[in-house]
Write an enzyme that holds these catalytic residues in place. Sequence first.
Site, short mmCIF file in Angstrom:
data_model
loop_
_atom_site.label_atom_id
_atom_site.label_comp_id
_atom_site.label_asym_id
_atom_site.label_seq_id
_atom_site.Cartn_x
_atom_site.Cartn_y
_atom_site.Cartn_z
N TRP A 30 27.49 114.23 41.41
CA TRP A 30 26.04 114.06 41.23
C TRP A 30 25.39 114.30 42.58
O TRP A 30 25.86 113.82 43.62
CB TRP A 30 25.72 112.63 40.78
CG TRP A 30 25.46 112.50 39.32
CD1 TRP A 30 26.39 112.40 38.33
CD2 TRP A 30 24.17 112.44 38.67
NE1 TRP A 30 25.79 112.29 37.11
CE2 TRP A 30 24.42 112.32 37.29
CE3 TRP A 30 22.85 112.49 39.12
CZ2 TRP A 30 23.39 112.23 36.35
CZ3 TRP A 30 21.83 112.40 38.18
CH2 TRP A 30 22.11 112.27 36.82
N HIS A 96 18.05 102.70 35.99
CA HIS A 96 19.44 103.17 36.14
C HIS A 96 19.88 103.13 37.60
O HIS A 96 21.01 102.76 37.92
CB HIS A 96 19.55 104.60 35.59
CG HIS A 96 20.90 104.92 35.06
ND1 HIS A 96 21.26 104.71 33.75
CD2 HIS A 96 22.00 105.42 35.67
CE1 HIS A 96 22.52 105.07 33.58
NE2 HIS A 96 23.00 105.51 34.73
N ARG A 135 19.03 112.53 55.78
CA ARG A 135 20.29 111.89 56.17
C ARG A 135 21.51 112.79 55.95
O ARG A 135 22.64 112.40 56.23
CB ARG A 135 20.47 110.59 55.38
CG ARG A 135 19.48 109.53 55.81
CD ARG A 135 19.23 108.47 54.75
NE ARG A 135 18.32 107.44 55.25
CZ ARG A 135 16.98 107.59 55.28
NH1 ARG A 135 16.42 108.71 54.85
NH2 ARG A 135 16.21 106.63 55.77
C1 DLZ Z 1 23.56 108.68 35.32
C2 DLZ Z 1 23.32 108.87 36.80
C3 DLZ Z 1 22.00 108.90 37.28
C4 DLZ Z 1 20.79 108.74 36.41
N1 DLZ Z 1 21.75 109.11 38.57
C5 DLZ Z 1 22.79 109.26 39.43
C6 DLZ Z 1 22.56 109.49 40.81
O1 DLZ Z 1 21.43 109.56 41.32
N2 DLZ Z 1 23.65 109.61 41.62
C7 DLZ Z 1 24.93 109.54 41.15
O2 DLZ Z 1 25.88 109.64 41.94
N3 DLZ Z 1 25.17 109.34 39.85
C8 DLZ Z 1 24.15 109.21 38.98
N4 DLZ Z 1 24.38 109.03 37.65
C9 DLZ Z 1 25.78 109.09 37.15
C10 DLZ Z 1 26.55 107.78 37.27
O3 DLZ Z 1 26.99 107.56 38.61
C11 DLZ Z 1 27.81 107.83 36.38
O4 DLZ Z 1 28.52 109.03 36.65
C12 DLZ Z 1 27.48 107.78 34.90
O5 DLZ Z 1 26.71 106.63 34.62
C13 DLZ Z 1 28.77 107.76 34.05
O6 DLZ Z 1 29.58 106.62 34.35
#
Ligand code: DLZ
Length: 163
Positions: A30, A96, A135
């Site tokens: 992500w 979230h 950063r």
């Molecule tokens: C679902 C989600 C959201 C909305 N935002 C992020 C984020 O900004 N950064 C990140 O690393 N992961 C995000 N995730 C995914 C969650 O970390 C995770 O992969 C899902 O909830 C599935 O477990």
Amino acid sequence: MSTQNFNLLNNIKAIPDTTNMRFGIVVSEWNNNITDILLEGAIETLKANGVDESNITVSYVPGSFELIYGAAQMIKHGYIDAVIAIGCVIRGDTPHFDYICEATSQGLGQLNATSDKPVIFGLLTVNSLEQAQERAGGRLGNKGNEFAITAIKMADYAWQLQK
Ligand code: DLZ
């Protein structure tokens, strides 16, 4: 306490000898436009401080929440002295953000307290993409460099206690 201009690299005493140190780096996919830069910074700093590239293991997980499992498995199965967990959570319109930040920091913290290998908290928790970019190679440097220095110091900390 504001940490906006704090840089670990200006505040450390000495970098320990890294000969034979092994590091695992778990990276969240992500926001990989940010996490890839943090990863590059971490690897660059490990290598600049004498860590052999063959002693750095990188693995990827889907999101920051999965860093907990990824780091735990790296400790269990990887032959490493410390693990760096790299992720970036950017605040959105729903709660979230708070759940992921809370769960990930709690999980990594618990792992750190219960495992005999140090876990480095390489999670950016920011309000905007701009703050993340600052950063990750921007105005505030690359936090990946600091994660690497922290990992070296903590691996050495563990080694010193085992002597
Ligand atoms: C679902 C989600 C959201 C909305 N935002 C992020 C984020 O900004 N950064 C990140 O690393 N992961 C995000 N995730 C995914 C969650 O970390 C995770 O992969 C899902 O909830 C599935 O477990």
